[in-house]
Write an enzyme that holds these catalytic residues in place. Structure first.
Site, PDB file in Angstrom:
ATOM      1  N   GLY A 520       0.651  -1.325  -0.035  1.00  0.00           N
ATOM      2  CA  GLY A 520       0.114  -0.255   0.188  1.00  0.00           C
ATOM      3  C   GLY A 520       0.710   1.075  -0.030  1.00  0.00           C
ATOM      4  O   GLY A 520       0.753   2.506  -0.999  1.00  0.00           O
ATOM      5  N   GLN A 646       2.641  -0.001  13.449  1.00  0.00           N
ATOM      6  CA  GLN A 646       3.209  -1.019  12.258  1.00  0.00           C
ATOM      7  C   GLN A 646       3.618  -2.648  13.035  1.00  0.00           C
ATOM      8  O   GLN A 646       3.204  -3.658  12.809  1.00  0.00           O
ATOM      9  CB  GLN A 646       2.366  -0.708  10.909  1.00  0.00           C
ATOM     10  CG  GLN A 646       1.570  -0.198  10.291  1.00  0.00           C
ATOM     11  CD  GLN A 646       0.430  -0.709  10.484  1.00  0.00           C
ATOM     12  OE1 GLN A 646       0.455  -1.608   9.681  1.00  0.00           O
ATOM     13  NE2 GLN A 646      -0.469  -0.270  11.423  1.00  0.00           N
ATOM     14  N   GLY A 710       6.792  -1.622   2.281  1.00  0.00           N
ATOM     15  CA  GLY A 710       6.318  -2.027   3.627  1.00  0.00           C
ATOM     16  C   GLY A 710       6.713  -2.401   4.940  1.00  0.00           C
ATOM     17  O   GLY A 710       7.711  -3.306   4.550  1.00  0.00           O
ATOM     18  N   GLY A 712       4.096  -3.494   6.998  1.00  0.00           N
ATOM     19  CA  GLY A 712       2.070  -3.809   7.467  1.00  0.00           C
ATOM     20  C   GLY A 712       2.679  -5.744   8.077  1.00  0.00           C
ATOM     21  O   GLY A 712       1.943  -5.724   8.849  1.00  0.00           O
ATOM     22  N   GLU A 713       3.312  -6.036   7.142  1.00  0.00           N
ATOM     23  CA  GLU A 713       2.899  -7.767   7.827  1.00  0.00           C
ATOM     24  C   GLU A 713       4.381  -7.958   8.461  1.00  0.00           C
ATOM     25  O   GLU A 713       4.185  -8.803   8.667  1.00  0.00           O
ATOM     26  CB  GLU A 713       2.752  -8.306   6.167  1.00  0.00           C
ATOM     27  CG  GLU A 713       1.490  -8.161   5.889  1.00  0.00           C
ATOM     28  CD  GLU A 713       1.018  -8.353   4.881  1.00  0.00           C
ATOM     29  OE1 GLU A 713       1.377  -8.736   3.617  1.00  0.00           O
ATOM     30  OE2 GLU A 713      -0.485  -8.701   4.593  1.00  0.00           O
TER      31      GLU A 713
END
Length: 750
Positions: A520, A646, A710, A712-713
């Site tokens: 994202g 995050q 990213g 987030g994961e």
């Protein structure tokens, strides 16, 4: 198509003259949320008083509806509409696309008499209040003809099939290398069904204006939801406006639409008034997707010095019979450790339970629970430190593709984390350290998550008062997207942050792929950056072509932006003065990002290392986290505050996967046993102690124009394995079946 070489040049983000990139900026929408002024989908005020819908789920796992009596429900107070498969409006056939450019096909509700899983919606009531709709829904009488169903994953493992279109990935000769390896490990690990448990349930508010429907809904992908609804209603997509401005958690579970979106729109059209639907917590468990269970066989063959010769991960997972989905729990391992002989693959078991689907770090979250514990077990057999074993198998190039890594700092994550955590104080022999009644141990695990960039667009406008507005069909699922897009836009245009407005989550805006897959920020942010650069060029040409500007006649390529001014050398004027004079209606441009063709020439990932210390009560089997530390390398960090939120949120979830989270299927009905947050246990504040993390300095100029990735994961990947390894070091209990509940720990004690 652009090239990664284009991304290597200095730009406003890499130069960061305003100092906004990397700064710990408070959430753009934070004040609105904490003061209750950010309306979530169910809270949106429609143009006229709404009606309220309530859904009825099937109480069987598989079969047919053979009789329905809705008379009592239709006669109940306040009822406006009662639908079952017998009278639901005509909709597009499942998966059908009238528009070939639609991202997703139709998703009809109440389409026929078939029941494919427990909780599938078979009835729908709309009334003048939520309470009246719920009461009337309980009055509908159904008769079902149940059919035999496959419900329990462990009982159907033999039915596993290779997923359609997939083959096992082989490099070298794994079987021969494993047979000859001096030191081997062959173990099986299992992780259970898990539920997303978002704070906000799925919900939609819908109304019609003429032949166009407006829906406010809680979904992660704007265009996907818009196209699904348009195909279901058999309308052109421009007749559907979908808005999803605030989302109370998604985690992959809102990456698709559900019956609330379809039925709210249909009912609003039927009644000529707005309709609201929100799922109950029980419906969230039974009628949305979940993370599937995974059984993973890990085989490792090594030389006495720890060098891996043979490496195999084989995963079995499940899906709903009619909705294929594979939890690719072995894929991450293809780029993690060096080994010349490799085998990875997946098998899929089709069950008659609610659909499986993506959940935070799909693949890594389950798969790393297995491999990273197997590496710990192998290290013990070799008499090696677990960190050292991983360092000895650090590849120079991608182990399977042979491609160079764009940036790879896993080794530094491991060594930096070990040093800062005090790993050298770990006693490698289990059950040797006590603190009162607690046995204390340390564990660690590596982390990896792929890096992705997808096509996206953004629009940016500057008005005569100097206000800059970024618009994008992107979503913010609580990750901080609003904030980082404001930072990118402000830094690119050289204006104060408070001068930037960000508007997201509207299908009328330039499209972005939405939130998910850890793509994202990089994707939406790169499009916003491209739009900002296009606006810079437009303003530079405006100023240098305006006889009333001090920049008149200058080369637009020499123009700079900063402190709200546009300048060349020592000549400058405020942006708002320029726009008010030369373009009083404002200036609007769009920008786009597409993946660079030569980006495929590199293996791109984010990396990390987790270190944990736990206490285990040998009398009760209770495990308590004492402290946890993570080191991560994830490209240029845009916002230190939201990125840390995050990454530590992912780590906390990793603790939950190791110690708390699971759901089981009731073999009598095909329902999940835990149907709310009282029965489905997630970590609470008291479960998390001493948790912290840090990011390494990194810029990946092969990833995108800003060098970002990213986060987030990444935080959940490997986190649970670090906890499991710490439990073993604390008490000697090696539990290979997650979560590590007290009874499992007690049973595994030496």
């Amino acid at each position: 198509m652009s090239s990664v070489k284009d991304w290597e040049a200095p730009n406003p983000i890499s130069e960061n003259r305003g100092g906004l990139i990397g700064k710990g900026v408070d959430r753009y929408e934070g004040r609105l949320k904490v003061t209750g002024q950010a309306p979530y989908a169910y809270e949106v005020e429609p143009p006229s008083p709404p009606a309220y819908g309530f859904l009825v789920g099937a109480p069987i796992a598989r079969g047919r509806v053979v009789a329905v009596d809705t008379a009592a429900a239709e006669a109940a107070p306040g009822v406006l509409l009662v639908w079952t498969h017998r009278n639901a409006p005509k909709q597009g056939e499942r998966g059908a696309k009238l528009n070939p450019r639609s991202q997703r096909g139709a998703n009809p509700a109440l389409a026929d008499d078939r029941v494919e899983h427990f909780g599938q919606h078979v009835g729908f009531v709309v009334a003048d209040s939520f309470e009246n709709a719920r009461a009337a829904a309980a009055l509908i009488r159904f008769e079902f003809a149940a059919e035999p169903a496959d419900l329990i994953f462990e009982e159907n493992l033999a039915k596993g099939e290779q997923p359609e279109g997939e083959e096992d990935v082989r490099v070298g000769d794994f079987e021969a290398a494993f047979a000859k390896a001096p030191v081997t490990l062959d173990e099986t690990y299992t992780s259970p069904i898990q539920n997303h448990a978002q704070m906000e349930p799925c919900a939609t508010t819908a109304w019609w204006e003429g032949d166009k429907v407006t829906v406010h809904t809680s979904i992660q992908m704007v265009k996907g939801g818009q196209h699904t609804l348009a195909e279901t209603l058999m309308l052109p997509s421009d007749k559907v406006r979908l808005l999803t401005r605030y989302i109370g958690g998604g985690f992959g579970g809102k990456g698709q639409s559900y019956d609330d979106l379809t039925l709210s729109a249909l009912a609003a059209r039927e009644l000529g008034r707005p309709v609201k639907i929100a799922y109950t917590r029980q419906q969230m468990m039974q009628a949305t997707i979940h993370r599937p269970a995974v059984q993973m066989r890990v085989r490792l063959g090594a030389q006495p010095d720890g060098t891996l010769d043979a490496f195999a991960l084989e995963a079995v997972t499940h899906c709903r019979r009619e909705v294929p989905f594979t939890e690719h729990a072995a894929n991450f391992s293809r780029s993690l450790y060096a080994a010349p002989n490799r085998l990875t693959g997946h098998r899929l078991v089709k069950l008659d339970i609610p659909a499986a689907g993506p959940m935070r770090a799909p693949g890594e979250a389950s798969g790393m629970l297995s491999l990273e514990c197997a590496m710990d077990e192998l290290a013990e057999r070799l008499g090696l430190d677990p960190v050292e074993l991983r360092l000895r198998n650090e590849p120079e190039r991608d182990p399977e593709t042979g491609k160079p890594f764009s940036v790879r700092q896993l080794a530094r994550c491991l060594t930096e984390g070990a040093q800062r955590f005090g790993w050298d104080r770990r006693n490698p022999k289990p059950a040797q350290v006590r603190d009162g009644r607690w046995l204390v141990g340390m564990g660690m695990a590596a982390a990896i998550r792929g890096n992705f960039l997808l096509p996206a667009k953004a629009g940016v406008r500057i008005d005569a008062d100097g206000t800059v507005t970024l618009r994008q069909g992107m979503t913010d699922i609580g990750t901080g997207t609003y904030t980082i897009l404001a930072q990118i836009t402000a830094e690119t245009l050289g204006v104060p942050l408070e001068q930037v407005r960000v508007e997201l989550g509207d299908s009328d805006f330039p499209p972005a792929p939405g939130s998910g897959g850890q793509f994202g920020a990089a994707t939406a942010g790169s499009a916003a950056f491209a739009a900002g650069m296009n606006l810079r060029r437009a303003l530079a040409e405006l100023a240098t072509g305006d006889p009333n500007s001090p920049l008149y006649g200058d080369d637009p390529e020499l123009v700079t932006f900063g402190s709200g001014n546009i300048a060349v050398a020592n000549r400058a004027e405020p942006l708002d003065r320029l726009v008010a004079r030369a373009a009083p209606d404002g200036v609007y441009v769009e920008g786009a990002i597409t993946p660079a063709a030569d980006a495929r020439d590199y293996s791109q990932h984010t990396y990390g290392a987790h270190f944990a210390e736990v206490g285990v009560d040998p009398d009760t089997g209770e495990t308590r986290l004492r402290r946890m530390f993570g080191v991560f390398a994830a490209g240029r960090i845009l916002n230190a505050k939201t990125a840390m939120s995050q990454i530590t949120g992912g780590m906390i979830w990793g603790v939950g996967t190791a110690l708390h989270e699971y759901n089981e299927v009731d073999p009598r009905y095909g329902s999940f046993l835990a149907q709310d947050l009282a029965g489905y246990h997630v970590p609470a504040h008291a479960d998390i102690a001493g948790l912290s993390a840090m990011f390494l300095d990194e810029v990946d100029d092969k990833a995108n124009p800003m060098g970002i990735k990213g986060v987030g994961e990444l935080g959940i990947a490997g986190a649970g394995a670090a906890i499991a390894n710490a439990v073993y070091n604390a008490c000697g209990a090696r539990v290979r079946d997650y979560p590590l509940t007290p009874e499992k720990v007690l049973a595994a004690l030496p």
